[in-house]
Design a protein around this motif. Structure first.
Motif, PDB file in Angstrom:
ATOM      1  N   CYS A  94      -1.612   2.993 -15.151  1.00 24.94           N
ATOM      2  CA  CYS A  94      -0.638   3.854 -15.844  1.00 24.94           C
ATOM      3  C   CYS A  94      -0.637   3.611 -17.346  1.00 24.94           C
ATOM      4  N   ILE A  95      -0.561   4.704 -18.067  1.00 23.07           N
ATOM      5  CA  ILE A  95      -0.409   4.657 -19.522  1.00 23.07           C
ATOM      6  C   ILE A  95       0.805   5.501 -19.877  1.00 23.07           C
ATOM      7  N   PRO A  96       1.738   4.987 -20.677  1.00 20.37           N
ATOM      8  CA  PRO A  96       1.837   3.609 -21.118  1.00 20.37           C
ATOM      9  C   PRO A  96       2.014   2.671 -19.925  1.00 20.37           C
ATOM     10  N   GLN A  97       1.627   1.423 -20.120  1.00 19.96           N
ATOM     11  CA  GLN A  97       1.641   0.449 -19.033  1.00 19.96           C
ATOM     12  C   GLN A  97       3.068   0.152 -18.583  1.00 19.96           C
ATOM     13  N   ILE A  98       3.242  -0.007 -17.280  1.00 18.04           N
ATOM     14  CA  ILE A  98       4.554  -0.357 -16.726  1.00 18.04           C
ATOM     15  C   ILE A  98       4.405  -1.538 -15.773  1.00 18.04           C
ATOM     16  N   GLU A  99       5.514  -2.179 -15.512  1.00 23.72           N
ATOM     17  CA  GLU A  99       5.577  -3.254 -14.531  1.00 23.72           C
ATOM     18  C   GLU A  99       6.613  -2.838 -13.500  1.00 23.72           C
ATOM     19  N   PRO A 100       6.176  -2.439 -12.299  1.00 24.07           N
ATOM     20  CA  PRO A 100       7.127  -1.960 -11.293  1.00 24.07           C
ATOM     21  C   PRO A 100       7.978  -3.092 -10.727  1.00 24.07           C
ATOM     22  N   ASP A 101       9.150  -2.748 -10.238  1.00 24.13           N
ATOM     23  CA  ASP A 101      10.050  -3.694  -9.594  1.00 24.13           C
ATOM     24  C   ASP A 101       9.830  -3.573  -8.090  1.00 24.13           C
ATOM     25  N   ILE A 102       9.229  -4.590  -7.475  1.00 29.55           N
ATOM     26  CA  ILE A 102       8.895  -4.553  -6.054  1.00 29.55           C
ATOM     27  C   ILE A 102       9.710  -5.611  -5.317  1.00 29.55           C
ATOM     28  N   THR A 103      10.400  -5.171  -4.269  1.00 31.36           N
ATOM     29  CA  THR A 103      11.252  -6.053  -3.484  1.00 31.36           C
ATOM     30  C   THR A 103      10.766  -6.079  -2.037  1.00 31.36           C
ATOM     31  N   ILE A 104      10.770  -7.253  -1.458  1.00 30.51           N
ATOM     32  CA  ILE A 104      10.409  -7.417  -0.047  1.00 30.51           C
ATOM     33  C   ILE A 104      11.690  -7.268   0.768  1.00 30.51           C
ATOM     34  N   LYS A 105      11.662  -6.372   1.756  1.00 29.09           N
ATOM     35  CA  LYS A 105      12.838  -6.110   2.592  1.00 29.09           C
ATOM     36  C   LYS A 105      12.448  -6.197   4.058  1.00 29.09           C
ATOM     37  N   THR A 106      13.437  -6.415   4.904  1.00 27.28           N
ATOM     38  CA  THR A 106      13.237  -6.407   6.350  1.00 27.28           C
ATOM     39  C   THR A 106      14.048  -5.276   6.948  1.00 27.28           C
ATOM     40  N   ILE A 107      13.375  -4.396   7.677  1.00 25.78           N
ATOM     41  CA  ILE A 107      14.024  -3.280   8.375  1.00 25.78           C
ATOM     42  C   ILE A 107      13.524  -3.319   9.813  1.00 25.78           C
TER      43      ILE A 107
END
Length: 108
Positions: A63-76
């Motif tokens: 991706c441009i501009p560069q991003i840092e995604p917020d990734i969360t580990i969940k249990t469903i």
């Protein structure tokens, strides 16, 4: 919100969803849930930490501009899924690096 059973072999489709969220009001991608049926499959035997790092690297590299995604580990339903939270981008427009700004017309 977008559900993905797994990351498509063609990463471009996955990245287009991320870009669309960045260029609009934001959203979430839940990895490990079938989109059409909402059945929870989870990410299987994959390490959620390694998969999270791989996804984060793939997104920030593409991706441009560069991003840092917020990734969360969940249990469903006793299954591990990843929630990728994509906030509305602050430096719009965003696009896939190797496609350039031509892709923006497809996303609008």
């Amino acid at each position: 919100m977008e559900f993905k059973r797994e990351i498509p072999s063609r990463h471009e489709k996955f990245l287009k969803d991320i870009i669309a969220f960045l260029n609009s009001i934001g959203g979430k991608v839940i990895l490990g849930i079938e989109d059409e049926t909402c059945i929870v499959y989870g990410i299987g035997e994959q390490s959620p930490f390694k998969l999270s790092d791989a996804i984060s690297t793939m997104i920030s590299d593409a991706c441009i501009p560069q991003i840092e995604p917020d990734i969360t580990i969940k249990t469903i339903e006793d299954k591990t899924v990843l929630e990728i939270d994509v906030a509305p981008g602050k430096f719009r427009p965003y696009f896939i690096a190797n496609k350039g700004k031509k892709l923006l017309h497809i996303l609008e």
